[in-house]
Write a protein that holds these residues in place. Structure first.
Motif, PDB file in Angstrom:
ATOM      1  N   THR A  97      39.011  47.540  35.030  1.00  0.00           N
ATOM      2  CA  THR A  97      38.818  47.051  36.393  1.00  0.00           C
ATOM      3  C   THR A  97      37.935  45.817  36.408  1.00  0.00           C
ATOM      4  N   SER A  98      38.193  44.930  37.365  1.00  0.00           N
ATOM      5  CA  SER A  98      37.374  43.715  37.481  1.00  0.00           C
ATOM      6  C   SER A  98      37.578  43.086  38.857  1.00  0.00           C
ATOM      7  N   LEU A  99      36.576  42.295  39.280  1.00  0.00           N
ATOM      8  CA  LEU A  99      36.663  41.490  40.499  1.00  0.00           C
ATOM      9  C   LEU A  99      36.497  40.028  40.124  1.00  0.00           C
ATOM     10  N   SER A 100      37.088  39.142  40.903  1.00  0.00           N
ATOM     11  CA  SER A 100      36.970  37.700  40.673  1.00  0.00           C
ATOM     12  C   SER A 100      35.770  37.158  41.447  1.00  0.00           C
ATOM     13  N   VAL A 101      34.824  36.549  40.731  1.00  0.00           N
ATOM     14  CA  VAL A 101      33.631  35.980  41.381  1.00  0.00           C
ATOM     15  C   VAL A 101      34.039  34.870  42.351  1.00  0.00           C
ATOM     16  N   ASN A 102      35.016  34.063  41.968  1.00  0.00           N
ATOM     17  CA  ASN A 102      35.488  32.989  42.850  1.00  0.00           C
ATOM     18  C   ASN A 102      36.022  33.552  44.164  1.00  0.00           C
ATOM     19  N   LYS A 103      36.762  34.656  44.073  1.00  0.00           N
ATOM     20  CA  LYS A 103      37.307  35.268  45.288  1.00  0.00           C
ATOM     21  C   LYS A 103      36.220  35.950  46.103  1.00  0.00           C
ATOM     22  N   LEU A 104      35.215  36.527  45.424  1.00  0.00           N
ATOM     23  CA  LEU A 104      34.108  37.165  46.136  1.00  0.00           C
ATOM     24  C   LEU A 104      33.381  36.172  47.033  1.00  0.00           C
ATOM     25  N   GLN A 105      33.282  34.928  46.586  1.00  0.00           N
ATOM     26  CA  GLN A 105      32.620  33.897  47.386  1.00  0.00           C
ATOM     27  C   GLN A 105      33.317  33.688  48.726  1.00  0.00           C
ATOM     28  N   GLU A 303      43.748  30.496  42.400  1.00  0.00           N
ATOM     29  CA  GLU A 303      43.696  31.820  41.758  1.00  0.00           C
ATOM     30  C   GLU A 303      45.058  32.497  41.808  1.00  0.00           C
ATOM     31  N   ASP A 304      45.702  32.437  42.984  1.00  0.00           N
ATOM     32  CA  ASP A 304      47.029  33.053  43.132  1.00  0.00           C
ATOM     33  C   ASP A 304      48.046  32.378  42.227  1.00  0.00           C
ATOM     34  N   GLU A 305      47.971  31.058  42.163  1.00  0.00           N
ATOM     35  CA  GLU A 305      48.907  30.314  41.322  1.00  0.00           C
ATOM     36  C   GLU A 305      48.682  30.637  39.848  1.00  0.00           C
ATOM     37  N   LEU A 306      47.403  30.764  39.468  1.00  0.00           N
ATOM     38  CA  LEU A 306      47.080  31.109  38.082  1.00  0.00           C
ATOM     39  C   LEU A 306      47.596  32.513  37.754  1.00  0.00           C
ATOM     40  N   GLN A 307      47.446  33.431  38.706  1.00  0.00           N
ATOM     41  CA  GLN A 307      47.947  34.795  38.499  1.00  0.00           C
ATOM     42  C   GLN A 307      49.470  34.803  38.345  1.00  0.00           C
ATOM     43  N   ASN A 308      50.157  33.998  39.174  1.00  0.00           N
ATOM     44  CA  ASN A 308      51.621  33.903  39.071  1.00  0.00           C
ATOM     45  C   ASN A 308      52.043  33.363  37.708  1.00  0.00           C
ATOM     46  N   LYS A 309      51.309  32.348  37.222  1.00  0.00           N
ATOM     47  CA  LYS A 309      51.640  31.774  35.913  1.00  0.00           C
ATOM     48  C   LYS A 309      51.410  32.802  34.803  1.00  0.00           C
ATOM     49  N   ASP A 310      50.309  33.572  34.925  1.00  0.00           N
ATOM     50  CA  ASP A 310      50.036  34.608  33.921  1.00  0.00           C
ATOM     51  C   ASP A 310      51.148  35.652  33.892  1.00  0.00           C
ATOM     52  N   GLU A 311      51.606  36.054  35.082  1.00  0.00           N
ATOM     53  CA  GLU A 311      52.693  37.035  35.148  1.00  0.00           C
ATOM     54  C   GLU A 311      53.977  36.468  34.564  1.00  0.00           C
ATOM     55  N   ASP A 312      54.268  35.189  34.894  1.00  0.00           N
ATOM     56  CA  ASP A 312      55.464  34.550  34.334  1.00  0.00           C
ATOM     57  C   ASP A 312      55.388  34.485  32.812  1.00  0.00           C
ATOM     58  N   LEU A 313      54.206  34.114  32.302  1.00  0.00           N
ATOM     59  CA  LEU A 313      54.035  34.020  30.848  1.00  0.00           C
ATOM     60  C   LEU A 313      54.222  35.382  30.194  1.00  0.00           C
ATOM     61  N   ASP A 415      51.106  24.177  32.575  1.00  0.00           N
ATOM     62  CA  ASP A 415      50.765  24.345  33.994  1.00  0.00           C
ATOM     63  C   ASP A 415      49.493  25.184  34.149  1.00  0.00           C
ATOM     64  N   LYS A 416      49.383  26.224  33.332  1.00  0.00           N
ATOM     65  CA  LYS A 416      48.202  27.093  33.396  1.00  0.00           C
ATOM     66  C   LYS A 416      46.932  26.318  33.045  1.00  0.00           C
ATOM     67  N   GLU A 417      47.017  25.464  32.021  1.00  0.00           N
ATOM     68  CA  GLU A 417      45.870  24.636  31.626  1.00  0.00           C
ATOM     69  C   GLU A 417      45.434  23.722  32.767  1.00  0.00           C
ATOM     70  N   GLN A 418      46.424  23.149  33.475  1.00  0.00           N
ATOM     71  CA  GLN A 418      46.112  22.261  34.594  1.00  0.00           C
ATOM     72  C   GLN A 418      45.425  23.017  35.727  1.00  0.00           C
ATOM     73  N   ILE A 419      45.919  24.245  36.009  1.00  0.00           N
ATOM     74  CA  ILE A 419      45.317  25.040  37.084  1.00  0.00           C
ATOM     75  C   ILE A 419      43.873  25.404  36.737  1.00  0.00           C
ATOM     76  N   ILE A 420      43.635  25.805  35.488  1.00  0.00           N
ATOM     77  CA  ILE A 420      42.277  26.152  35.048  1.00  0.00           C
ATOM     78  C   ILE A 420      41.351  24.935  35.175  1.00  0.00           C
ATOM     79  N   LYS A 421      41.892  23.765  34.849  1.00  0.00           N
ATOM     80  CA  LYS A 421      41.119  22.524  34.955  1.00  0.00           C
ATOM     81  C   LYS A 421      40.736  22.254  36.410  1.00  0.00           C
ATOM     82  N   HIS A 422      41.696  22.445  37.326  1.00  0.00           N
ATOM     83  CA  HIS A 422      41.421  22.238  38.753  1.00  0.00           C
ATOM     84  C   HIS A 422      40.393  23.246  39.265  1.00  0.00           C
ATOM     85  N   LEU A 423      40.484  24.480  38.784  1.00  0.00           N
ATOM     86  CA  LEU A 423      39.525  25.517  39.193  1.00  0.00           C
ATOM     87  C   LEU A 423      38.106  25.148  38.774  1.00  0.00           C
TER      88      LEU A 423
END
Length: 428
Positions: A97-105, A303-313, A415-423
């Protein structure tokens, strides 16, 4: 002056009480928003249990409590003053289990649950004690697998058995003909294993010498899963092919379905668009709140886009793995067919040789028997040649799909690298 002073103090007292009332009222306005429908996950998936505060508020340093009342201890995830309290967590959820600090903000306290297990099914409570705000999230866990059809030769009949294992909840199985109409079959057998998963099987018996097209379907409506496999049986093949050839045909049919599924996946990935959800802005928010809201929306979108990319990968890697297994299988199949062809040639040479060596005065019955054997050999040779061509074609298609999906994998990783960079830039 005394009465005037007392009057001022009384007014000040009322102002303080009013401000306290406003503060409590504002705090009371916060509510927890969760999904209205159960979340469905398959065993082994990584999923998100949605839950967020409205209006949005920074919850990084707040107490967050995820629990299940049917468990002892009941805690699934506890966070206080920015620290995870692992000692209070139920052992079933250790490391999952885990929570996203970015989303908690942004007030998003959605729980990520990794490697879903059958025991995870249940009702979860999401709570932020400070605002006395909570909601419930129901998780339904399922499991499904594609059915396989096997042929068995019994006298003048052929028995087609459809079998599928690893299902949960208990599924239904049915057979339909080429027009989609249900056909009469033997009673379906459902067996639950020690792992809690169901194995379902059903048989249909057909006469030899005729052609049939059947589809075996396995479905579970609660988790919206339907798996099916098709088989076309030719009457001519019943008469001449060996059990090995029958097994090869079934396996090739399964391969065709796998290739078709991979093609559909590629098309869907090409058509897929990232969904971006935006919250309505409150017209009465201050300039600082509007800025925070926009930052939160951008973080959530990334975050949502990164999650979608992770699922696609994840799906891409699984598909590549399956296709590589299929490629190996087809390679072995080709070697078997080459061996069968060599055996066919050897038997044909022997048959021709015996036919030439047969004396002219031999009985007509003996000649007829050898002629029939030669005819069957010729038909069997044709079948093996066709199967070899089909195998070669499937190998070529499989290799092409592997190339396409590998290219897709490379693009997803970029695409994932670009999203992480933007984050990272957003955090700064």
């Amino acid at each position: 002056m005394g009465p005037i002073k007392n009057k001022h103090l009384l007014v000040l007292h009322h102002v303080v009480v009013f401000l306290l009332f406003l503060t409590q009222t504002c705090d009371g306005q916060h509510q927890m928003i969760g999904p209205t429908q159960p979340i469905v996950a398959m065993i082994g998936d990584d999923i998100i249990l949605p839950c967020h505060l409205e209006p949005a508020v920074d919850a990084v340093d707040l107490t967050v409590d995820w629990s299940r009342t049917d468990l002892k201890p009941r805690s699934v995830y506890v966070r206080r003053e920015g620290v995870e309290l692992l000692t209070e967590q139920n052992p079933l959820y250790t490391g999952r289990t885990s929570l996203s600090v970015n989303k908690l903000q942004c007030g998003d306290i959605s729980l990520k649950l990794s490697t879903v297990q059958l025991s995870d099914a249940g009702t979860y409570k999401c709570l932020v004690p400070k605002f006395n705000a909570g909601t419930v999230v129901t998780l339904a866990v399922g499991s499904a697998s594609s059915p396989v059809i096997e042929l068995t030769d019994v006298k003048n009949e052929m028995v087609l058995e459809c079998k599928s294992n690893g299902w949960y909840p208990e599924p239904q199985m049915l057979w339909v003909d080429s027009e989609g109409k249900p056909i009469s079959v033997e009673p379906t057998k459902n067996v639950r294993g020690s792992d809690g998963l169901y194995t379902v099987s059903s048989k249909v018996t057909v006469e030899k010498g005729q052609s049939y097209s059947f589809t075996c379907k396995v479905q579970q409506k609660n988790i919206s899963q339907i798996k099916e496999t098709h088989i076309h049986v030719s009457g001519d093949l019943f008469m001449v092919q060996s059990n090995t050839a029958v097994h090869i045909i079934i396996n090739l049919a399964v391969c065709l379905i796998t290739v078709g599924t991979a093609v559909i996946l590629i098309w869907k990935w090409g058509q897929k668009k990232t969904k971006i959800s935006k919250d309505d802005e409150d017209e009465n928010q201050t300039e600082m709140e509007e800025k925070l809201q926009k930052e939160c929306e951008e973080k959530k979108r990334l975050e949502d886009e990164l999650q979608n990319k992770d699922e696609d990968l994840k799906h891409v890697r699984q598909t590549i793995e399956k296709l590589m297994e299929q490629k190996t299988f087809l390679k072995n199949q080709r070697e078997k067919l080459n061996t069968l062809q060599q055996e066919d040639k050897t038997e044909m040479k022997e048959a021709v040789k015996k036919e030439k060596e047969t004396p002219l005065l031999d009985k007509e019955k003996k000649m007829q028997k050898r002629g029939d054997k030669k005819t069957n050999l010729e038909k069997r040779t044709e079948v093996h040649e066709e199967l070899l061509k089909m195998t070669e074609k499937l190998m070529e298609e499989t290799e092409n799909i592997i190339i396409q999906i590998t290219e897709r994998k490379g693009k997803l990783e970029k695409d994932k690298e670009q999203i992480i960079k933007h984050l990272r830039e957003t955090k700064k």
